[in-house]
Design an enzyme around this catalytic site. Structure first.
Site, PDB file in Angstrom:
ATOM      1  CB  CYS A   1      -0.883  -0.045   1.242  1.00 36.74           C
ATOM      2  SG  CYS A   1      -1.583   1.529   1.740  1.00 36.74           S
ATOM      3  CD  GLU A   2      -0.138   5.174  -4.074  1.00 38.01           C
ATOM      4  OE1 GLU A   2      -0.845   6.189  -4.207  1.00 38.01           O
ATOM      5  OE2 GLU A   2       0.438   4.610  -5.014  1.00 38.01           O
ATOM      6  CG  HIS A   3      -2.422   5.613   0.934  1.00 37.69           C
ATOM      7  ND1 HIS A   3      -3.622   5.072   0.547  1.00 37.69           N
ATOM      8  CD2 HIS A   3      -2.115   6.557   0.012  1.00 37.69           C
ATOM      9  CE1 HIS A   3      -4.029   5.677  -0.560  1.00 37.69           C
ATOM     10  NE2 HIS A   3      -3.137   6.583  -0.898  1.00 37.69           N
ATOM     11  CG  HIS A   4      -1.035   3.031   5.805  1.00 36.27           C
ATOM     12  ND1 HIS A   4      -2.179   2.897   5.048  1.00 36.27           N
ATOM     13  CD2 HIS A   4      -1.284   4.030   6.689  1.00 36.27           C
ATOM     14  CE1 HIS A   4      -3.078   3.770   5.472  1.00 36.27           C
ATOM     15  NE2 HIS A   4      -2.569   4.467   6.461  1.00 36.27           N
TER      16      HIS A   4
ATOM     17  CD  GLN B   1      -7.869  -4.466  -4.316  1.00 37.07           C
ATOM     18  OE1 GLN B   1      -7.521  -4.562  -3.133  1.00 37.07           O
ATOM     19  NE2 GLN B   1      -8.939  -5.088  -4.784  1.00 37.07           N
TER      20      GLN B   1
ATOM     21  CG  HIS C   1      -5.941  -3.601   1.315  1.00 36.73           C
ATOM     22  ND1 HIS C   1      -5.227  -2.734   0.522  1.00 36.73           N
ATOM     23  CD2 HIS C   1      -6.795  -4.258   0.491  1.00 36.73           C
ATOM     24  CE1 HIS C   1      -5.641  -2.860  -0.730  1.00 36.73           C
ATOM     25  NE2 HIS C   1      -6.587  -3.780  -0.773  1.00 36.73           N
TER      26      HIS C   1
ATOM     27  CB  CYS D   1      -3.020  -0.292   5.592  1.00 35.87           C
ATOM     28  SG  CYS D   1      -4.054  -0.407   4.130  1.00 35.87           S
TER      29      CYS D   1
END
Length: 186
Positions: A75-78, A116, A144, A146
């Site tokens: 995940c590019e956020h976490h 995703q 996920h 996250c």
């Protein structure tokens, strides 16, 4: 390996209050850097390299489906993993793609920092570009970390995304057949 990466992981260990000099962590910055480079090796690949000319003449114009292609992404956020499977279909127009190339295309895009929704679109666009298919469909189902390990902590949640191009978008019957064949429609 980027020589700065292990130093960054060492700083992260210090930042969370750990001692990077403790026995169990001595080689962790180097190992973590190697792991991250492996998990993100999709940046080092191109569609042309992955396909490597494995496009073959065929008179088939019926749906080709590859189900349950496992995928692992971050995940590019976490920077936490999401793990799942992709179902990929296309309708050939004179050429078929080597079977393993579909899995390699999934991996190439999954091995990048992602969300995703974008991953699903990238795979569909790549299959369409390579095959010039009359239609392409991709469904991804993933869990996920996250969402499972932090935040709302919902361990049984699964995210589903889909992209339908060409005949799969235009024809309810084609889309329905695909969804039935992958077990997502009754």
């Amino acid at each position: 390996m980027n020589p700065l990466l292990p130093n960054h992981y060492r700083e992260i260990l210090l930042g969370i209050g750990e001692n990077p000099e403790r026995e169990g962590l001595l080689d962790t910055p180097k190992r973590a850097a190697k792991a991250m480079q492996y998990l993100c090796n999709g940046y080092e690949k191109s569609l042309e390299e992955v396909v490597n000319g494995a496009l073959f003449s065929s008179e088939s114009d019926e749906m080709v489906i590859v189900k349950d292609v496992e995928l692992y992404s971050l995940c590019e956020h976490h920077l936490l993993p999401f793990i799942g499977k992709a179902h990929v279909a296309y309708i050939p127009t004179g050429k078929v793609l080597g079977l393993s190339k579909i899995a390699r295309i999934v991996d190439m895009y999954a091995r990048r920092l992602q969300i995703q929704e974008n991953l699903t679109r990238q795979i569909a666009n790549a299959i369409e570009e390579v095959t010039q298919a009359a239609g392409v469909a991709v469904v991804i189902e993933a869990q996920h970390m996250c969402m499972m390990m932090r935040g709302v902590e919902k361990q049984n949640s699964v995210m589903s995304t889909s992209v339908m191009l060409g005949a799969f978008r235009e024809s309810y019957n084609t889309r329905h057949e695909f969804l039935q064949l992958i077990g997502r429609s009754k």
